[in-house]
Design an enzyme around this catalytic site. Structure first.
Site, short mmCIF file in Angstrom:
data_model
loop_
_atom_site.label_atom_id
_atom_site.label_comp_id
_atom_site.label_asym_id
_atom_site.label_seq_id
_atom_site.Cartn_x
_atom_site.Cartn_y
_atom_site.Cartn_z
N HIS A 238 4.94 11.81 7.14
CA HIS A 238 6.40 11.74 7.26
C HIS A 238 7.00 13.14 7.20
O HIS A 238 7.88 13.50 8.00
CB HIS A 238 6.99 10.92 6.10
CG HIS A 238 6.85 9.44 6.25
ND1 HIS A 238 7.31 8.74 7.34
CD2 HIS A 238 6.30 8.50 5.41
CE1 HIS A 238 7.06 7.44 7.17
NE2 HIS A 238 6.45 7.28 6.01
N GLU B 216 6.86 5.78 10.76
CA GLU B 216 5.63 5.22 10.19
C GLU B 216 4.42 5.50 11.07
O GLU B 216 3.29 5.59 10.59
CB GLU B 216 5.79 3.72 9.95
CG GLU B 216 6.75 3.36 8.84
CD GLU B 216 6.37 3.95 7.49
OE1 GLU B 216 5.17 4.14 7.23
OE2 GLU B 216 7.29 4.22 6.70
N HIS C 219 -0.33 9.93 3.57
CA HIS C 219 0.69 9.12 4.25
C HIS C 219 2.04 9.83 4.23
O HIS C 219 2.68 10.02 5.29
CB HIS C 219 0.78 7.76 3.55
CG HIS C 219 1.82 6.84 4.13
ND1 HIS C 219 1.50 5.81 4.96
CD2 HIS C 219 3.18 6.80 3.98
CE1 HIS C 219 2.61 5.16 5.31
NE2 HIS C 219 3.64 5.74 4.71
N GLU C 220 2.51 10.20 3.04
CA GLU C 220 3.83 10.82 2.93
C GLU C 220 3.87 12.19 3.60
O GLU C 220 4.91 12.60 4.12
CB GLU C 220 4.25 10.93 1.46
CG GLU C 220 4.34 9.61 0.70
CD GLU C 220 5.28 8.60 1.34
OE1 GLU C 220 6.18 9.01 2.09
OE2 GLU C 220 5.10 7.39 1.09
#
Length: 496
Positions: free
Chosen positions: A265, A291, A261-262
């Site tokens: 980003h 997101e 997930h990160e």
């Protein structure tokens, strides 16, 4: 004159980077007793950056270019419009007031950590009330033509988004998820998951997640991975986009999916065009779009069996005999099991939007209905019982689980659900150009990264979110893509 303007903006950007480093350290390695001192430093740096963004020098630049637009290049004009937009948003807030607010949120983080340790919302409530009071004081100064106070906050994170729009799309998503969950319960066979709790030492997990992030094209020469209480990505600039995670030796998937997930980003920030360096156009355009990138990686890529056909053998090799008796399909299906849970960041991809809708409804109540903050834990718990059929037993697994409110980030949470919808829509559009699943079954994910960079990353904040999605997918936000994606994925996993 344009060069002087850009040089002045670089000064603001450098102050913001310094503040970002101070806050990153505060959340990853700062001594506990240093909180008050760090709050002084962080508030000072934030105050200096805020002053430069709103002082007479900035006013002079804005006035000059308003009267002499012909002196701006096409690029300079884009930067000017963004700077003016941010100036109009914040100029009415006194720098001294903003600095006090910044210091308060820095102190609030340590208060939140202490309240979590004690599992006691009352230890956090007072500082939360102060933060909300500041926000309510700022809203009339930020407000343009937004319909409600909460719309003003939404606009901070997703320009153009309103409660009227969110109420409609969230209702569609909520009903879609409830229907899918009902069919899974009636017709599906839950996958086996016991192996997911097997002991995996942190050093082995770290090697695995570092390898996965690298495979996804997160560049560790322009980033790093650190430990924290609440995972986040910090974008100092396109050559320094840092990610964090937390670990559980009896749940390796928490860090694995969290780092994926990160990394999404971080990959976004690392691939923004260099021409935007040191300007307000240098970062991601909105939290919803941001997101969409993290969730595209976590939910779309991390939700693909083809992806795990490459990465699961890596996990098996790094962990010895821990998963040697588990085949790929069993492993993948176990990862995708859906069930009600209390903690948002540990929720499965099907129920996750319900966690966001709960927070959205509560934030609306705080700012549009002046909710009594004494009632927050009860209302939170009631909504979990209503939407997910489970009830928190303490404040740690309830109202205190998220860091966002300690930083004054009201209006942020809806971005996660918007990101889900954008990600599914981008996946549909991407498949018109490339075979995503075929690429995920290969050893080179660069075509996916390249498509996202071409259509999303490179533009930084030079386009509005709705324009970016429209240009990338050919249509406005359409939540049906998410519902259809979830139905297809979970019906396969549950054998329907």
């Amino acid at each position: 004159m344009e060069n002087k303007f850009l040089a002045y903006l670089k000064e603001i950007a450098l102050l913001s980077e310094a503040g970002g480093l101070a806050e990153w350290d505060a959340q990853t390695g700062m001594p506990e007793e240093a909180a008050e001192y760090r709050a002084e430093l962080s508030s000072y740096l934030a105050g200096q950056a805020f002053d430069k963004a709103t002082n007479q020098t900035m006013i002079d630049f804005l006035t000059y270019f308003k009267n002499h637009p012909e002196e701006l290049s096409e690029f300079g004009h884009s930067v000017f419009e963004k700077v003016k937009e941010e100036y109009d948003l914040n100029a009415k807030i006194p720098a001294e007031k903003y600095q006090k607010f910044s210091r308060l949120t820095s102190v609030a983080h340590s208060k939140w950590l202490e309240a979590r340790k004690q599992k006691d919302y009352k230890l956090f409530k007072e500082v939360l009330e102060e933060i909300i009071a500041f926000e309510k004081e700022f809203i009339p100064l930020w407000r343009k033509d937004e319909a409600t106070p909460y719309d003003v906050l939404l606009n901070q994170y997703e320009p153009g988004m309103t409660t009227a729009k969110l109420d409609l799309v969230f209702e569609q998503v909520k009903l879609g998820i409830i229907e899918i969950r009902k069919e899974l319960a009636e017709k599906g066979t839950p996958p086996r998951t016991d192996f997911l709790k097997r002991y995996v030492p942190i050093p082995q997990q770290r090697k695995f997640v570092t390898q996965v992030a690298s495979d996804l094209n997160y560049d560790f020469k322009r980033g790093r991975l650190d430990d924290t209480v609440h995972p986040f990505m910090l974008d100092l600039n396109r050559k320094d986009a840092r990610i964090t995670t937390r670990w559980d030796v009896n749940d390796f998937s928490m860090a694995a999916l969290g780092v994926i997930h990160e990394s999404g980003h971080g990959i976004y920030e690392q691939n923004i065009s260099e021409k935007y360096d040191y300007t307000p156009l240098a970062g991601g355009v909105s939290m919803g779009i941001h997101e969409s990138q993290s969730l595209f990686h976590e939910i779309i890529i991390g939700g693909s069996e083809n992806f795990w056909s490459r990465e699961f053998p890596v996990l098996q090799r790094l962990t010895g005999d821990v998963f040697e008796d588990i085949d790929l399909t069993t492993f993948y299906n176990g990862l995708k099991k859906t069930e009600s849970s209390l903690i948002r960041v540990e929720a499965d991809s099907l129920t996750y939007p319900l966690h966001i809708i709960i927070r959205y409804e509560i934030e609306k109540m705080i700012f549009n209905d002046n909710l009594d903050l004494n009632e927050l834990p009860r209302i939170w718990n009631d909504k979990y019982e209503e939407y997910l059929g489970i009830r928190p037993e303490n404040d740690l697994e309830g109202i205190l689980q998220d860091v966002h409110w300690s930083g004054g980030s009201f209006g942020y949470f809806p971005s996660y659900a918007l990101g889900y919808m954008y990600a599914a829509q981008l996946y549909h559009a991407m498949n018109q150009d490339i075979d995503v699943e075929e690429i995920l079954a290969s050893t080179d994910y660069r075509p996916i990264t390249n498509w996202l960079t071409k259509n999303i990353h490179q533009f930084g904040s030079s386009k509005k979110p709705n324009q970016l999605i429209r240009d990338a997918t050919g249509e406005e936000l359409n939540p049906q893509y998410l519902i259809d994606y979830m139905r297809s994925l979970y019906f396969k996993v549950y054998g329907i």
